[in-house]
Scaffold this active site. Structure first.
Site, mmCIF file in Angstrom:
data_model
loop_
_atom_site.group_PDB
_atom_site.id
_atom_site.type_symbol
_atom_site.label_atom_id
_atom_site.label_comp_id
_atom_site.label_asym_id
_atom_site.label_seq_id
_atom_site.Cartn_x
_atom_site.Cartn_y
_atom_site.Cartn_z
ATOM 1 C CG HIS A 114 -7.558 -0.066 2.594
ATOM 2 N ND1 HIS A 114 -7.723 1.259 2.905
ATOM 3 C CD2 HIS A 114 -7.440 -0.132 1.249
ATOM 4 C CE1 HIS A 114 -7.696 1.974 1.792
ATOM 5 N NE2 HIS A 114 -7.536 1.159 0.774
ATOM 6 C CG HIS B 119 -9.454 4.811 4.634
ATOM 7 N ND1 HIS B 119 -9.288 5.790 5.597
ATOM 8 C CD2 HIS B 119 -8.834 5.277 3.513
ATOM 9 C CE1 HIS B 119 -8.620 6.808 5.075
ATOM 10 N NE2 HIS B 119 -8.327 6.521 3.825
ATOM 11 C CB THR C 146 -0.970 0.017 1.198
ATOM 12 O OG1 THR C 146 -1.734 1.214 1.165
ATOM 13 C CG2 THR C 146 -0.240 -0.078 2.527
ATOM 14 N NE ARG C 147 0.432 5.689 -4.696
ATOM 15 C CZ ARG C 147 -0.670 5.741 -5.448
ATOM 16 N NH1 ARG C 147 -1.224 4.626 -5.894
ATOM 17 N NH2 ARG C 147 -1.215 6.888 -5.759
ATOM 18 N NE ARG D 160 -12.168 -2.126 -9.662
ATOM 19 C CZ ARG D 160 -12.183 -0.797 -9.654
ATOM 20 N NH1 ARG D 160 -11.633 -0.116 -8.667
ATOM 21 N NH2 ARG D 160 -12.747 -0.133 -10.642
#
Length: 572
Positions: A201, A198, A193-194, A287
């Protein structure tokens, strides 16, 4: 021992050899690495880029660009090259050792130069990023920041780059493998992740771990991401704020000092190889994984599932299983997150979702962010870094021909903003800057670029510290304006105002007599006469000054600032 838990090769020499090499390196030609090269070198040295033994040779580079394979046939999708300027490259001989130093001059490693070549960057952009389009941040970097010459050759590691932040959270591949061995973990699913985490996730990572019957490694990138992303200090505080929502016995978090390229499908394969080196057995691929957003035509660079397709094609060779990202949405009636494509009663339930753009808007305007969407702790951290726009610093950047009226409008705007009060206002006019910051510079393209970059640097510091910077240089080159925008948008809004006075009108005014001198050939490289001006394509505002008074022009800028939420609407 399981292959994913056995130690992997690193490029570091022993402590004693490193001490000896440090002394010997004092006599070597030195290259001061850029921030991106430091990220690359760290992962080369600690095994994160295994099987690479250094920066790619020309033969390996060509194979990687054309078909994602090195000369020996092994899969590797991303060119890892040492780009340098022509002057530095010209002073080197093949076979020579050079010292690789960080920006403070600390030696990190040495490299034997086996290859030196000038790459076809347009070809690299087409093959690696899918298009030679500078709307892509990595393509823009390739053409406007990276050096013209590439060097290749094996690297000898002396010491890791120094990180003063979050030391306990940073692990080399071998340190993570040792941790997994110690904890008895066999299967590990990585979450790349970058962005801040939330609730969607969290639900996604829970499901992925359950589906793979694996432990979870939250593995965020803290090197270089996309311009405009939330800074990594804020993101790590957000991650730490929600870690206790995860079961401690089955979840770990580690920070990855990677310079992302936002290369979509190729990036997904690259991330898989890196996670395999870190001991993971599974990886969540989302995605539009590592997508950079829209291209010049306003369309997505990559298809939503291109990354998953390419990953699936090479899954066995990567040595890591893909866990498909499900697009998670909140179903209000059931008060829970569910994969969008698995909701069978879509017509009978209320589906809620907040996009990244909508989240940024709510933060910017100080609006409520519902608890179903994110954790209060995460929102609190984001609000600390991103207060409502009307309390943030920002930069107004006027650009236009000499004599177009930039300075006059900038002065009027400064007075109006000072009249409103609330934030300190600084005017960085072209002439003022030339006198105080850039008195030694001439008017060549190189010097003009340097002058604009200095203005951008000062404006970014003012913006970062909550002030308003008003800049009024000519700034003729689009690439330099874009670089300044990226510098400033890390900290606040950048409002480009094109003062669109025609060249004929500017020449008719010619208050300083400069156009006359330029026409006579007494001033070389004069914008609009003997040097080009790149007309801004999408400025935030374009103002006409012919037959319009200054007050009205400044008023247009104020209206724009108000519509962007940068000033509140209580001015006269």
């Amino acid at each position: 021992m399981l292959p994913n838990l056995a130690p992997i090769p690193e490029l570091y020499v022993s402590y004693d050899s490193a001490q000896k090499l440090k002394v010997e390196a004092a006599d070597l030609t030195s290259w001061d690495l850029t921030p991106r090269q430091i990220c690359d070198l760290e992962l080369l040295m600690n095994g994160g880029f295994n099987p690479l033994k250094g920066f790619l040779s020309e033969e390996d580079y060509n194979g990687v660009v054309e078909n994602m394979r090195m000369a020996d046939g092994s899969l590797w999708p991303m060119p890892i090259t040492l780009d340098v300027n022509e002057d530095f490259a010209a002073g080197l001989e093949i076979g020579q050792d050079i010292a690789l130093r960080d920006q403070e001059g600390v030696i990190l490693g040495t490299m034997t130069v086996t290859d030196r070549w000038e790459p076809n960057k347009s070809r690299e952009a087409e093959k690696v990023f899918g298009a030679d389009d500078i709307a892509h941040p990595a393509v823009n970097y390739l053409h406007h920041t990276a050096g013209k010459i590439y060097l290749g050759g094996p690297v000898t590691g002396i010491q890791q780059p120094v990180h003063y932040d979050f030391k306990a959270r940073r692990d080399t591949p071998n340190e993570l493998r040792a941790y997994f061995r110690k904890m008895g973990w066999r299967k590990i699913v990585a979450f790349q992740t970058r962005n801040p985490l939330h609730r969607a996730h969290q639900e996604l990572t829970f499901r992925a771990a359950r589906e793979a019957q694996a432990n979870l490694l939250i593995h965020p990138v803290v090197g270089m991401t996309k311009p405009g992303d939330v800074d990594h200090f804020t993101r790590v505080r957000c991650y730490e704020a929600v870690l206790d929502k995860y079961p401690a016995a089955t979840t770990a978090m580690s920070l990855l000092n990677l310079a992302m390229r936002m290369a979509g499908p190729r990036e997904a394969v690259w991330h898989g190889l890196i996670r395999a080196n870190h001991g993971c057995t599974h990886m969540i691929v989302g995605r539009d994984h590592a997508g950079p957003g829209k291209n010049s035509a306003g369309e997505d660079f990559y298809g939503a599932y291109d990354a998953q397709d390419l990953f699936r094609e090479h899954e066995e060779e990567i040595g890591i299983e893909m866990v498909d990202f499900k697009h998670m949405v909140y179903v209000q009636e059931r008060a829970q997150y569910e994969p969008n494509d698995e909701i069978e009663d879509k017509d009978d339930v209320t589906i809620l979702n907040i996009s990244g753009t909508e989240l940024r808007r709510r933060l910017a305007e100080g609006l409520e962010i519902p608890e179903w969407f994110s954790f209060p702790e995460v929102v609190a951290e984001l609000r600390k870094t991103k207060p409502p726009r009307s309390q943030q610093g920002f930069t107004v950047f006027f650009t236009g021909f000499s004599g177009s009226g930039k300075s006059t409008i900038a002065n009027a705007l400064m007075v109006k903003l000072m009249e409103m009060g609330g934030r300190p206002v600084t005017l960085l006019d072209g002439d003022i800057v030339r006198k105080n910051l850039s008195s030694e510079l001439g008017f060549s393209k190189e010097h003009r670029d340097l002058n604009i970059r200095r203005i951008g640097y000062v404006a970014s510091e003012i913006t970062k510290n909550g002030g308003i910077a008003i800049c009024a240089p000519i700034a003729p080159y689009a690439t330099t304006r874009r670089a300044v925008r990226e510098d400033i948008e890390q900290f606040g809004a950048f409002v480009e105002v094109h003062v669109a006075t025609s060249l004929e009108e500017c020449e008719r005014r010619d208050r300083k007599g400069l156009y006359k001198l330029a026409r006579e050939g007494k001033i070389k490289e004069f914008t609009g006469i003997s040097d080009p001006y790149d007309v801004p394509v999408n400025p935030e505002l374009s103002v006409e000054t012919e037959n319009v008074d200054v007050d009205n022009c400044a008023h247009q800028v104020l209206l724009k600032l108000e519509s962007m939420g940068l000033i509140s609407g209580n001015w006269g």
